[in-house]
Design an enzyme around this catalytic site. Structure first.
Site, short mmCIF file in Angstrom:
data_model
loop_
_atom_site.label_atom_id
_atom_site.label_comp_id
_atom_site.label_asym_id
_atom_site.label_seq_id
_atom_site.Cartn_x
_atom_site.Cartn_y
_atom_site.Cartn_z
N ASP A 80 0.82 -1.20 0.00
CA ASP A 80 0.00 0.00 0.00
C ASP A 80 0.85 1.26 0.00
O ASP A 80 2.06 1.22 0.24
CB ASP A 80 -0.90 0.01 1.24
CG ASP A 80 -1.97 -1.06 1.20
OD1 ASP A 80 -2.28 -1.54 0.09
OD2 ASP A 80 -2.49 -1.42 2.27
N TYR B 2 6.00 -9.89 7.22
CA TYR B 2 5.86 -8.45 7.43
C TYR B 2 6.21 -8.11 8.88
O TYR B 2 5.96 -8.91 9.79
CB TYR B 2 4.42 -7.99 7.16
CG TYR B 2 4.07 -7.83 5.71
CD1 TYR B 2 4.20 -6.59 5.08
CD2 TYR B 2 3.59 -8.90 4.96
CE1 TYR B 2 3.86 -6.43 3.74
CE2 TYR B 2 3.25 -8.74 3.62
CZ TYR B 2 3.39 -7.51 3.03
OH TYR B 2 3.07 -7.36 1.70
#
Length: 251
Positions: free
Chosen positions: A52, A110
């Site tokens: 994103d 992540y």
């Protein structure tokens, strides 16, 4: 035709993620322009994940195909000579013709950084989420383990997502402190949209007492986004590692 696996790192604060955007700058667009400068023609480059806007990457994997016989070390030197200073080419190697940065992935990891010092750090505003209350990292590490396994993570997917299959396998989850930074770490075969940011938000709410300890299994079972925590901002999120085999990460 040679298939080149490329590992890069980037500061995502000024970009709208990896994938091409019609009206905003993306990492993919910058990489395509850099490759064109080197090879004098457009090179299609595949990325391992859609990140994103404002999300960073410590080790992001891409691949592209060329007919040129330039060696991989020279590719790295050439890329770093033309890329902007917020993107670095780390390594390159030749891989099998059928390798694809996204579709060959076994798992991704992540991390999310939260800064819980008493006073916000202005130098971390684009790289960590400032949380005003001290975090119990040991408690949160215990709570995070409830995410591990194969579950329907519909409760941890962004509202309005068009994805219909929301079952994912989380391979590992942990929380650790590094000074005033608390690092949330998640490894999974794949993630839903905003999944990591909602998992972190849920753990923060548990720390604050807004969600009861031990509630993660029941929140997962409910398949109700409203019961999970908030979606934390993007700037604390980093794609940390990409795995192409059960034990093998990117080069």
């Amino acid at each position: 035709m040679r298939n080149i696996m490329l590992t890069i790192a980037y500061d995502g604060k000024d970009y709208h993620g990896w994938q091409y955007q019609d009206n905003a700058m993306s990492i993919q667009e910058v990489m395509t322009k850099a490759l064109k400068k080197i090879f004098k023609k457009k090179i299609n480059i595949n990325g391992c994940s859609r990140t994103d806007a404002r999300v960073h990457a410590n080790r992001y994997v891409a691949n592209f195909k060329i007919e040129n016989d330039i060696d991989c070390e020279s590719i790295i030197r050439a890329l770093n000579s033309v890329l902007p200073k917020d993107i670095s080419a780390l390594s390159a190697c030749e891989v099998a013709e059928d390798f694809h940065a996204r579709y060959s992935t076994f798992a991704k990891e992540y991390i999310y950084k939260v800064y819980d010092g008493k006073i916000r750090d202005p130098f971390l505003r684009d790289y960590a989420y400032f949380w005003r209350y001290r975090l119990d990292d040991k408690l949160l590490n215990e709570q995070a383990k409830d995410f591990i396994g194969v579950h329907d993570f519909k409760s941890f997917c962004a509202s309005g997502s068009k994805i219909t299959e929301t079952t994912r396998e989380v391979l590992d989850a942990s929380v650790e402190r590094q000074g005033n930074l608390v690092i949330f770490r998640f490894k999974a075969r794949a993630f839903l949209y905003n999944m990591v940011r909602i998992m972190v938000g849920t753990l923060l709410y548990i720390n604050a007492g807004q969600i009861k300890k031990g509630s993660i299994p029941s929140i997962i079972e409910s398949k109700n986004r409203i019961l999970a925590g908030k979606t934390v901002p993007p700037q604390g999120l980093y794609l940390n590692r990409v795995f192409y085999g059960e034990e093998n990460e990117s080069n």
